[in-house]
Design a protein around this motif. Structure first.
Motif, mmCIF file in Angstrom:
data_model
loop_
_atom_site.group_PDB
_atom_site.id
_atom_site.type_symbol
_atom_site.label_atom_id
_atom_site.label_comp_id
_atom_site.label_asym_id
_atom_site.label_seq_id
_atom_site.Cartn_x
_atom_site.Cartn_y
_atom_site.Cartn_z
ATOM 1 N N PRO A 169 0.837 -2.951 -5.989
ATOM 2 C CA PRO A 169 2.274 -2.727 -5.794
ATOM 3 C C PRO A 169 3.014 -4.042 -5.567
ATOM 4 O O PRO A 169 2.413 -5.043 -5.200
ATOM 5 N N SER B 274 1.235 1.737 -5.092
ATOM 6 C CA SER B 274 1.361 2.102 -6.490
ATOM 7 C C SER B 274 1.281 3.622 -6.635
ATOM 8 O O SER B 274 0.570 4.285 -5.891
ATOM 9 N N SER C 30 7.620 7.648 -6.072
ATOM 10 C CA SER C 30 7.965 6.567 -7.013
ATOM 11 C C SER C 30 9.183 5.796 -6.529
ATOM 12 O O SER C 30 9.902 6.247 -5.630
#
Length: 146
Positions: A106, A100, A59
């Motif tokens: 993304p 993503s 992340s």
């Protein structure tokens, strides 16, 4: 033509190809070998002539979401991350791309990789926006070891 888009498409194709190959050929050894590696034995047995592939989805805050890595963390510089693997990856090839952690497109930008200084079991990833400014971005990374 947008070179960033082409770069991302090529990296995504490589990641997808490596993931499929790893699943089909079980190139990271038996499940027993992977279990031993995850418990701290960083010398699992591998099939001769086949690369070992380790992956991670991380992340934007540096949290490991999934993959064969043992951990991930954000470093003290914006957009800088360390990804930890269960084996020495200092002589491997690394590929990273923004991605993503779930579904969706993304954010645009770039991800670059390097060996992690003094940590042979880790990879350094830096993420930037389209202008080259360091920013936090989610990414996917693979380490391919011959």
């Amino acid at each position: 033509m947008n070179t960033t888009l082409i770069t991302h498409a090529a990296a995504a194709l490589l990641l997808g190809t490596l993931t499929v190959a790893a699943q089909a050929a079980d190139i990271n050894g038996s499940s027993r070998d992977r279990a031993a590696a995850s418990q701290g034995d960083v010398q699992p047995t591998f099939r001769a002539g086949r690369p070992r592939v380790w992956d991670a989805v991380v992340s934007e805050t540096g949290v490991l979401q999934r993959g064969g890595a043992t951990g991930a963390s954000a470093l003290n510089t914006t957009g800088a991350y360390q990804i930890d693997f269960p084996v020495d990856v200092s002589q491997c090839t690394y590929v990273a791309t923004l991605g993503s952690i779930d579904v969706g497109t993304p954010a645009s930008g770039q991800a670059v990789t390097a060996r992690r200084v003094s940590v042979p079991t880790a990879v350094f990833v830096q993420t930037t926006d389209d202008a080259g400014t360091r920013v936090q971005r989610a990414f996917h990374v693979v380490a391919v070891c011959a």
